[in-house]
Write a protein that holds these residues in place. Structure first.
Motif, PDB file in Angstrom:
ATOM      1  N   GLU A 179       0.865  -1.189   0.000  1.00 33.81           N
ATOM      2  CA  GLU A 179       0.000   0.000   0.000  1.00 33.81           C
ATOM      3  C   GLU A 179       0.898   1.235   0.000  1.00 33.81           C
ATOM      4  O   GLU A 179       1.736   1.383   0.889  1.00 33.81           O
ATOM      5  CB  GLU A 179      -0.889   0.005   1.232  1.00 33.81           C
ATOM      6  CG  GLU A 179      -1.812  -1.200   1.337  1.00 33.81           C
ATOM      7  CD  GLU A 179      -2.490  -1.290   2.683  1.00 33.81           C
ATOM      8  OE1 GLU A 179      -3.595  -0.712   2.822  1.00 33.81           O
ATOM      9  OE2 GLU A 179      -1.917  -1.922   3.598  1.00 33.81           O
ATOM     10  N   GLN A 181       1.364   5.607  -0.650  1.00 35.51           N
ATOM     11  CA  GLN A 181       0.753   6.930  -0.767  1.00 35.51           C
ATOM     12  C   GLN A 181       1.857   7.982  -0.819  1.00 35.51           C
ATOM     13  O   GLN A 181       2.943   7.785  -0.291  1.00 35.51           O
ATOM     14  CB  GLN A 181      -0.204   7.209   0.379  1.00 35.51           C
ATOM     15  CG  GLN A 181       0.441   7.283   1.749  1.00 35.51           C
ATOM     16  CD  GLN A 181      -0.580   7.667   2.821  1.00 35.51           C
ATOM     17  OE1 GLN A 181      -1.788   7.612   2.608  1.00 35.51           O
ATOM     18  NE2 GLN A 181      -0.086   8.051   3.979  1.00 35.51           N
ATOM     19  N   GLY A 185      -1.895  11.836  -1.182  1.00 29.37           N
ATOM     20  CA  GLY A 185      -2.826  10.806  -0.725  1.00 29.37           C
ATOM     21  C   GLY A 185      -2.522   9.435  -1.294  1.00 29.37           C
ATOM     22  O   GLY A 185      -1.422   9.187  -1.805  1.00 29.37           O
ATOM     23  N   PRO A 186      -3.493   8.516  -1.242  1.00 38.73           N
ATOM     24  CA  PRO A 186      -3.279   7.151  -1.728  1.00 38.73           C
ATOM     25  C   PRO A 186      -2.789   7.145  -3.175  1.00 38.73           C
ATOM     26  O   PRO A 186      -3.300   7.883  -4.020  1.00 38.73           O
ATOM     27  CB  PRO A 186      -4.657   6.505  -1.606  1.00 38.73           C
ATOM     28  CG  PRO A 186      -5.333   7.271  -0.518  1.00 38.73           C
ATOM     29  CD  PRO A 186      -4.844   8.690  -0.675  1.00 38.73           C
ATOM     30  N   TYR A 187      -1.807   6.286  -3.420  1.00 37.44           N
ATOM     31  CA  TYR A 187      -1.208   6.232  -4.759  1.00 37.44           C
ATOM     32  C   TYR A 187      -1.475   4.895  -5.434  1.00 37.44           C
ATOM     33  O   TYR A 187      -1.950   4.842  -6.556  1.00 37.44           O
ATOM     34  CB  TYR A 187       0.293   6.493  -4.666  1.00 37.44           C
ATOM     35  CG  TYR A 187       0.917   6.880  -5.982  1.00 37.44           C
ATOM     36  CD1 TYR A 187       0.912   8.209  -6.399  1.00 37.44           C
ATOM     37  CD2 TYR A 187       1.482   5.937  -6.821  1.00 37.44           C
ATOM     38  CE1 TYR A 187       1.454   8.585  -7.613  1.00 37.44           C
ATOM     39  CE2 TYR A 187       2.032   6.294  -8.036  1.00 37.44           C
ATOM     40  CZ  TYR A 187       2.014   7.622  -8.436  1.00 37.44           C
ATOM     41  OH  TYR A 187       2.545   7.978  -9.647  1.00 37.44           O
TER      42      TYR A 187
END
Length: 199
Positions: A179, A181, A185-187
Motif C-alpha cells: 500500500e 501513498q 494521498g493514496p497512490y
C-alpha cells in the motif's frame, strides 16, 4: 478412558502424517497472482513473474505493464504486509532489522530510499536501459513518466535468499500487500502471491 484417549491421539497423528505430503504439495503456487486493491494514481495492466515457483538462486522473467496517471509528490510512503505459508501453516512475517535495514512487514517513509539501500545496483550507472525510456533513472525520488504506457520486461538474477537479508524468502508461498501513498494521498495498492523454492 485414558487408553482410549491415547488411541484417538495416535489415530489423529497418523491421519495428519498421511495427509501432510498432500498439504505440502498443494501449497505451492504454480502461477504468479496479483490483484489491484485500489490504485487511484496507477492503471495496472499486468504484473507477472515466471517461472513459478521461483527457484533461488536462479533467474526470473519480470513483466510490469502500467500507466501512471500522476507524478509522485514527495516520498512514496509504503506499508508492506507479508505472510508466508509452509506446509499449510500461514504466519505473518514481522518487521525486523537486518544489516542496518528494516525488512519484512514494515512501514517505510520512502520506498525509493529502501530500494536503493537494499539493491546496490539501484543507481544511474547501473540502471537497466530498458527502464530509462520511461523516465526511471534509478534515483530518488522516483521520476516516472505519466500518462504513458510503461511496459517493462526484464530477465533478473535471483540470489540465494539464505545468504542475504531476505532469508525469510528462502522457501514457501508468500502473500504480500503493498500500500503506497505520496503527499497527495493514496497512490497504489497491489496484492501479490508467489512461491519460492531452493535450487
Amino acid at each position: 478412558m485414558g487408553f482410549e484417549i491415547k488411541i484417538i491421539k495416535k489415530m489423529i497423528f497418523l491421519c495428519l502424517m498421511a495427509i501432510l505430503p498432500a498439504l505440502i504439495k498443494c501449497q505451492t503456487l504454480n502461477k504468479f497472482q496479483w490483484n489491484n486493491c485500489g490504485s487511484p494514481a496507477v492503471n495496472l495492466y499486468e504484473v507477472d513473474v515466471s517461472p513459478m515457483p521461483i527457484v533461488q538462486p536462479g533467474n526470473i522473467d519480470l513483466t510490469f505493464i502500467a500507466e501512471f496517471k500522476r507524478a509522485m509528490s514527495g516520498g512514496l510512503k509504503t506499508k508492506l504486509t507479508i505472510s508466508r505459508t509452509v506446509s499449510g501453516l500461514k504466519l505473518p512475517i514481522r518487521c525486523y532489522l537486518a544489516a542496518g535495514v528494516y525488512v519484512g512487514s514494515c512501514d517505510y517513509d520512502d520506498l525509493c530510499n529502501i530500494v536503493a539501500a537494499l539493491f546496490p545496483s539501484f543507481k544511474p550507472e547501473t540502471c537497466p536501459p530498458s527502464v530509462a525510456e520511461f523516465g526511471i533513472d534509478c534515483r530518488c525520488p522516483l521520476n516516472v513518466r505519466t500518462n504513458y504506457l510503461i511496459d517493462i520486461a526484464e530477465h533478473v538474477e535471483v540470489p540465494a535468499a539464505d545468504s542475504s537479508i531476505f532469508s525469510f524468502l528462502a522457501s514457501g508461498d508468500f502473500d504480500i500487500k503493498i500500500e503506497a501513498q505520496d503527499n497527495n494521498g493514496p497512490y497504489a495498492c497491489v496484492e501479490i502471491k508467489f512461491a519460492v523454492k531452493p535450487f
